[in-house]
Design an enzyme around this catalytic site. Structure first.
Site, PDB file in Angstrom:
ATOM      1  N   TYR A 141      30.409   6.700 -47.563  1.00 23.38           N
ATOM      2  CA  TYR A 141      30.987   7.972 -47.868  1.00 23.38           C
ATOM      3  C   TYR A 141      32.369   8.053 -48.105  1.00 23.38           C
ATOM      4  O   TYR A 141      33.046   8.706 -48.729  1.00 23.38           O
ATOM      5  CB  TYR A 141      30.524   9.171 -46.858  1.00 23.38           C
ATOM      6  CG  TYR A 141      29.445  10.032 -47.045  1.00 23.38           C
ATOM      7  CD1 TYR A 141      28.256   9.075 -47.210  1.00 23.38           C
ATOM      8  CD2 TYR A 141      29.377  11.281 -47.029  1.00 23.38           C
ATOM      9  CE1 TYR A 141      27.045   9.826 -47.555  1.00 23.38           C
ATOM     10  CE2 TYR A 141      28.146  11.997 -47.191  1.00 23.38           C
ATOM     11  CZ  TYR A 141      27.227  11.210 -47.445  1.00 23.38           C
ATOM     12  OH  TYR A 141      25.821  12.183 -47.605  1.00 23.38           O
ATOM     13  N   LYS A 192      19.664  -1.883 -42.907  1.00 24.00           N
ATOM     14  CA  LYS A 192      19.058  -2.844 -44.044  1.00 24.00           C
ATOM     15  C   LYS A 192      19.776  -4.157 -43.761  1.00 24.00           C
ATOM     16  O   LYS A 192      20.417  -4.754 -44.816  1.00 24.00           O
ATOM     17  CB  LYS A 192      19.379  -1.938 -45.293  1.00 24.00           C
ATOM     18  CG  LYS A 192      18.640  -2.553 -46.527  1.00 24.00           C
ATOM     19  CD  LYS A 192      17.295  -2.239 -46.513  1.00 24.00           C
ATOM     20  CE  LYS A 192      16.497  -2.851 -47.696  1.00 24.00           C
ATOM     21  NZ  LYS A 192      15.081  -2.817 -47.827  1.00 24.00           N
ATOM     22  N   ASP A 224      14.064   1.693 -45.112  1.00 25.87           N
ATOM     23  CA  ASP A 224      12.734   2.101 -45.955  1.00 25.87           C
ATOM     24  C   ASP A 224      11.638   2.156 -45.206  1.00 25.87           C
ATOM     25  O   ASP A 224      10.750   3.167 -45.313  1.00 25.87           O
ATOM     26  CB  ASP A 224      12.530   1.025 -47.049  1.00 25.87           C
ATOM     27  CG  ASP A 224      12.610  -0.240 -46.442  1.00 25.87           C
ATOM     28  OD1 ASP A 224      12.951  -0.769 -45.433  1.00 25.87           O
ATOM     29  OD2 ASP A 224      12.293  -1.440 -47.465  1.00 25.87           O
ATOM     30  N   ASP A 248      22.100  10.792 -43.846  1.00 33.43           N
ATOM     31  CA  ASP A 248      22.057  12.214 -44.649  1.00 33.43           C
ATOM     32  C   ASP A 248      20.658  12.202 -45.140  1.00 33.43           C
ATOM     33  O   ASP A 248      19.920  13.190 -45.201  1.00 33.43           O
ATOM     34  CB  ASP A 248      22.870  11.849 -45.812  1.00 33.43           C
ATOM     35  CG  ASP A 248      22.915  12.885 -46.975  1.00 33.43           C
ATOM     36  OD1 ASP A 248      22.878  14.075 -46.295  1.00 33.43           O
ATOM     37  OD2 ASP A 248      23.055  12.815 -48.011  1.00 33.43           O
ATOM     38  N   ASP A 252      17.232  14.815 -43.994  1.00 27.16           N
ATOM     39  CA  ASP A 252      16.558  15.806 -44.761  1.00 27.16           C
ATOM     40  C   ASP A 252      14.737  15.592 -44.499  1.00 27.16           C
ATOM     41  O   ASP A 252      14.151  16.222 -44.587  1.00 27.16           O
ATOM     42  CB  ASP A 252      16.948  15.650 -46.040  1.00 27.16           C
ATOM     43  CG  ASP A 252      18.160  16.489 -46.499  1.00 27.16           C
ATOM     44  OD1 ASP A 252      18.843  16.794 -45.488  1.00 27.16           O
ATOM     45  OD2 ASP A 252      18.319  16.821 -47.647  1.00 27.16           O
TER      46      ASP A 252
HETATM   47  C1  IPM Z   1      24.778  17.174 -45.352  1.00 31.41           C
HETATM   48  C2  IPM Z   1      25.294  17.304 -46.703  1.00 31.41           C
HETATM   49  C3  IPM Z   1      26.479  16.853 -46.874  1.00 31.41           C
HETATM   50  C4  IPM Z   1      26.449  15.331 -46.808  1.00 31.41           C
HETATM   51  C5  IPM Z   1      27.149  17.035 -48.445  1.00 31.41           C
HETATM   52  C6  IPM Z   1      26.871  18.470 -48.639  1.00 31.41           C
HETATM   53  C7  IPM Z   1      28.359  16.626 -48.544  1.00 31.41           C
HETATM   54  O1  IPM Z   1      24.324  16.832 -47.495  1.00 31.41           O
HETATM   55  O2  IPM Z   1      25.668  17.394 -44.255  1.00 31.41           O
HETATM   56  O3  IPM Z   1      23.800  16.503 -44.923  1.00 31.41           O
HETATM   57  O4  IPM Z   1      26.160  14.636 -47.826  1.00 31.41           O
HETATM   58  O5  IPM Z   1      26.729  14.865 -45.702  1.00 31.41           O
HETATM   59 MG    MG Z   2      22.516  16.007 -46.188  1.00 35.81          MG
END
Ligand code: IPM
Ligand code: MG
Length: 361
Positions: A141, A192, A224, A248, A252
């Site tokens: 990042y 990884k 993975d 990240d 999700d």
């Molecule tokens: C998160 C989001 C952020 C990230 C974005 C909005 C920059 O997806 O907090 O998970 O990638 O960290």
């Molecule tokens: Mg995110």
């Protein structure tokens, strides 16, 4: 003395969900004497529209002064054509970096009432309680060089750099082990290492750091496989330790196991425990302004703030119990709605949580 919270609603559904967290805060202040004051500031696209930067100096100054930060979400299609340097996301990434919020805690807990809303079978997810510890201020990042340039042949080339120092790895590994000590004492470190040297170093430093935590069991998993295991048998995980990008993505994925990404709070902490708290779901521009977003992730982020920055477990518990009760009573925003429950809008869910707090002893 009263503590100050910097409130940054941001973009998309950010202002709507923040309004509900405010109701909860006001209730705690009025009914339970919690001494918290708030001050609002701009971030993301909203800040760009008003000040031509997604991360105004005034916002940074307020966040530095404040004892904690509560953030809604940033970003949206309106700003996607802008240069990277002024995209809404830069506001969020700038805050994480300027405040050195390197430790991102993302708990993925399945509330029993929501087992039916998960995309997986109830027996696979019931009782799920994972803590993802994501490194937040390093890795790909922030690594340099980065950008898009033309090579000697005149062809465009894009580059980002995955880079971690030992210090960065060690400090996030310590956080994971410390947190595991208060849970089921298991850390699975994600890398990884079969392909990326940087994550091979990650693995080595995690192993070295583990020597001080003999009471915690450490395992390693390639990312993975971890993605696969999260949807195959997620209950095998207690604490997952990840770098910035893997965290990240995996968070999700873990979020969906709990029924909806609209349920997941997060804390981003510096070395002193000062923190920024935000739902993990993002600005959801597709549903913004319709009053249907789920405010629970933001309300639960407020609970995390009370727990981790203000050491107020009693009021954190109070909020978490109220969320459970609102769900128990059947209140559901559309993302977690299922048959035989009561569909409510964003404000309705906030009101249900406040009513549940008021109804507590
Ligand atoms: C998160 C989001 C952020 C990230 C974005 C909005 C920059 O997806 O907090 O998970 O990638 O960290
Ligand atoms: Mg995110």
């Amino acid at each position: 003395m009263s503590k100050k919270i910097a409130v940054l609603p941001g973009d998309g559904i950010g202002p709507e969900i923040m309004a509900e967290a405010r109701k909860v805060l006001d209730c705690l202040r009025d009914d339970y004497g919690v001494a918290l004051e708030t001050e609002h500031a701009l971030i993301g696209g909203a800040a760009y529209d008003a000040t031509a930067t997604p991360f105004p100096e005034a916002t940074l100054n307020l966040c530095r002064q404040a004892d904690a930060v509560l953030l809604g979400a940033v970003g949206g299609p309106r700003w996607e054509a802008l240069d990277y340097s002024v995209r809404p996301e830069r506001g969020l990434l700038g805050l994480r970096s300027e405040l050195e919020l390197f430790a991102n805690l993302r708990p993925a807990i399945l509330y029993p009432q929501l087992a039916a809303a998960s995309s997986l079978k109830p027996e696979v997810v019931s009782g799920l309680d994972i803590m993802i510890i994501r490194e937040l201020t390093g890795g790909i990042y922030f690594g340099k060089p980065r950008g898009v340039h033309k090579n000697e042949q005149g062809e465009r080339v894009g580059v980002n750099t995955l880079i971690y120092s030992e210090t960065e790895i060690r400090r996030i590994a310590k956080i994971a082990f410390d947190i595991a000590r208060h849970r089921n004492k298991r850390v699975c470190s994600i890398d990884k290492a079969n392909v990326l040297e940087c994550t091979e170093l990650w693995r080595q430093v995690v192993v070295e750091t583990h020597k001080d935590y003999p009471d915690v069991a450490l395992s390693h998993m390639y990312v993975d496989n971890a993605a696969m295991q999260l949807v195959r048998a997620p209950k095998q995980f207690d604490v997952m330790l990840t770098d910035n990008l893997f965290g990240d993505i995996l968070s999700d994925c873990a979020a969906m196991l709990t029924g909806s990404i609209g349920m997941l709070p997060s804390a981003s902490l510096d070395k002193n425990g000062k923190g920024m708290y935000e739902p993990i779901h993002g600005s959801a521009p597709d549903i913004a302004g319709r009053g249907i977003a789920n405010p629970l992730a933001t309300i639960l982020s407020l609970a995390m703030m009370l727990r981790y920055t203000f050491n107020d477990a009693a009021n954190a518990d109070r909020i978490e119990r109220a969320v459970q009760q609102a769900l128990e009573e059947g209140h559901r925003t559309s993302d977690i709605y299922s048959a035989h429950t009561i569909k409510v809008d964003t404000a309705g869910m906030g009101d249900a949580v406040v009513a549940a707090i008021r109804g507590q002893e």
